[in-house]
Design a protein around this motif. Structure first.
Motif, short mmCIF file in Angstrom:
data_model
loop_
_atom_site.label_atom_id
_atom_site.label_comp_id
_atom_site.label_asym_id
_atom_site.label_seq_id
_atom_site.Cartn_x
_atom_site.Cartn_y
_atom_site.Cartn_z
N PRO A 33 0.80 -1.23 0.00
CA PRO A 33 0.00 0.00 0.00
C PRO A 33 0.83 1.28 0.00
CG PRO A 33 -0.01 -1.01 2.17
CD PRO A 33 0.70 -1.96 1.26
N GLY A 34 2.08 1.20 0.38
CA GLY A 34 2.96 2.37 0.32
C GLY A 34 3.59 2.47 -1.06
N PHE A 35 4.68 3.23 -1.15
CA PHE A 35 5.34 3.42 -2.43
C PHE A 35 6.38 2.32 -2.68
CE2 PHE A 35 3.34 7.42 -1.70
CZ PHE A 35 3.06 7.94 -2.95
N THR A 36 5.92 1.08 -2.68
CA THR A 36 6.83 -0.04 -2.89
C THR A 36 6.27 -0.98 -3.94
OG1 THR A 36 5.77 -1.29 -1.11
CG2 THR A 36 7.73 -0.01 -0.52
N HIS A 60 -1.53 2.98 -7.14
CA HIS A 60 -0.41 2.33 -7.81
C HIS A 60 -0.91 1.18 -8.68
CE1 HIS A 60 2.08 4.50 -4.96
NE2 HIS A 60 1.60 3.83 -3.94
N ASN A 61 -0.03 0.73 -9.56
CA ASN A 61 -0.32 -0.51 -10.30
C ASN A 61 0.96 -1.31 -10.50
OD1 ASN A 61 0.94 0.92 -12.40
ND2 ASN A 61 -0.47 0.15 -13.94
N PHE A 62 0.79 -2.53 -10.98
CA PHE A 62 1.92 -3.41 -11.28
C PHE A 62 1.89 -3.65 -12.76
CE2 PHE A 62 4.48 -7.15 -11.68
CZ PHE A 62 5.32 -7.21 -10.56
N HIS A 63 2.94 -3.23 -13.47
CA HIS A 63 2.98 -3.30 -14.93
C HIS A 63 4.28 -3.99 -15.34
CE1 HIS A 63 2.50 -0.91 -18.98
NE2 HIS A 63 2.56 -2.21 -19.16
N PRO A 67 10.19 -9.01 -23.38
CA PRO A 67 9.96 -9.75 -24.63
C PRO A 67 8.68 -10.58 -24.62
CG PRO A 67 12.25 -9.93 -23.93
CD PRO A 67 11.51 -9.23 -22.82
N GLY A 68 7.71 -10.16 -25.44
CA GLY A 68 6.45 -10.90 -25.58
C GLY A 68 5.46 -10.73 -24.46
N VAL A 69 5.75 -9.86 -23.50
CA VAL A 69 4.87 -9.73 -22.32
C VAL A 69 4.55 -8.26 -22.06
CG1 VAL A 69 4.69 -10.08 -19.81
CG2 VAL A 69 5.74 -11.84 -21.24
N ASN A 70 3.28 -7.98 -21.81
CA ASN A 70 2.84 -6.66 -21.39
C ASN A 70 1.54 -6.84 -20.60
OD1 ASN A 70 2.19 -3.99 -21.06
ND2 ASN A 70 2.14 -3.48 -23.23
N VAL A 71 1.67 -6.99 -19.29
CA VAL A 71 0.49 -7.19 -18.44
C VAL A 71 0.52 -6.18 -17.31
CG1 VAL A 71 0.20 -9.66 -18.97
CG2 VAL A 71 1.65 -8.98 -17.04
N LYS A 72 -0.67 -5.76 -16.89
CA LYS A 72 -0.72 -4.78 -15.81
C LYS A 72 -2.02 -4.85 -15.04
CE LYS A 72 -2.20 -1.13 -18.98
NZ LYS A 72 -1.87 0.18 -19.54
N THR A 73 -1.96 -4.35 -13.83
CA THR A 73 -3.16 -4.18 -13.03
C THR A 73 -3.62 -2.74 -13.18
OG1 THR A 73 -1.93 -3.57 -11.04
CG2 THR A 73 -2.40 -5.92 -11.35
N SER A 74 -4.82 -2.46 -12.72
CA SER A 74 -5.38 -1.12 -12.82
C SER A 74 -4.81 -0.22 -11.72
CB SER A 74 -6.90 -1.22 -12.69
OG SER A 74 -7.44 0.05 -12.39
N VAL A 75 -4.53 1.03 -12.07
CA VAL A 75 -4.05 1.98 -11.06
C VAL A 75 -5.14 2.23 -10.02
CG1 VAL A 75 -3.28 4.35 -10.64
CG2 VAL A 75 -2.45 3.11 -12.65
N ILE A 95 7.00 -1.99 -13.21
CA ILE A 95 6.92 -0.62 -12.70
C ILE A 95 5.51 -0.33 -12.20
CG2 ILE A 95 8.67 0.27 -14.31
CD1 ILE A 95 6.32 1.47 -15.96
N CYS A 96 5.40 0.74 -11.46
CA CYS A 96 4.11 1.35 -11.19
C CYS A 96 4.04 2.52 -12.17
CB CYS A 96 4.04 1.84 -9.74
SG CYS A 96 2.71 3.01 -9.46
N ASP A 97 3.05 2.53 -13.04
CA ASP A 97 3.01 3.55 -14.10
C ASP A 97 3.04 5.00 -13.60
OD1 ASP A 97 3.10 2.01 -16.57
OD2 ASP A 97 1.17 1.21 -15.96
N PRO A 98 2.24 5.37 -12.58
CA PRO A 98 2.28 6.78 -12.15
C PRO A 98 3.60 7.17 -11.46
CG PRO A 98 0.26 5.72 -11.40
CD PRO A 98 1.17 4.64 -11.90
N HIS A 99 4.37 6.22 -10.98
CA HIS A 99 5.60 6.53 -10.24
C HIS A 99 6.77 5.72 -10.81
CE1 HIS A 99 2.09 6.87 -7.37
NE2 HIS A 99 2.53 8.11 -7.43
N ALA A 100 6.83 5.64 -12.12
CA ALA A 100 7.78 4.75 -12.80
C ALA A 100 9.24 5.12 -12.54
CB ALA A 100 7.51 4.76 -14.29
N SER A 101 9.48 6.40 -12.16
CA SER A 101 10.87 6.81 -11.98
C SER A 101 11.51 6.17 -10.74
CB SER A 101 10.97 8.33 -11.89
OG SER A 101 10.32 8.80 -10.73
#
Ligand SMILES: [Cu+2]
Length: 110
Positions: A33-36, A60-63, A67-75, A95-101
């Motif tokens: 739930p934090g920034f991890t 947050h989300n998990f993205h 190679p050949g993979v692009n899956v993610k959860t909803s932010v 990555i988490c898309d909103p905090h990818a850096s």
């Protein structure tokens, strides 16, 4: 007698096939739930894997890409998701898309 041999062959074939089906390795990823963002362990070998992702935050989300993979959860959603993907040789990044850096990680498949 022929029938018994056939039945024995069928049992042998099933016994050989079942472990292969059951052997899809599972890897767990967690964001929030934090920034991890983390993976409890990371795949190293090419092939089919099951990803069980706990997205514990609506910010947050998990993205996962590679190679050949692009899956993610909803932010915007808190969710538990399972993805079955086939990994190839190369580097995968999660990555988490909103905090990818700064919410990011990676693993390499050989
Ligand atoms: Cu985030």
């Amino acid at each position: 007698m022929k029938r018994i041999v056939l039945a024995a062959a069928l049992v042998t074939a099933l016994a050989a096939a079942l472990p292969a089906l059951a052997a899809t390795p599972t890897y767990k990823g967690t964001v929030g739930p934090g920034f991890t963002i983390t993976m409890a362990s990371k795949p190293t070998k090419a092939g089919k894997v099951r990803l069980v992702i706990a997205d514990k935050s609506n910010a947050h989300n998990f993205h996962l890409t590679g190679p050949g993979v692009n899956v993610k959860t909803s932010v915007s959603a808190v969710s538990a998701s399972t993805f079955t993907v086939t990994l190839k040789k190369g580097t995968y990044t999660f990555i988490c898309d909103p905090h990818a850096s700064f919410m990011k990680g990676s693993f390499t498949v050989k």
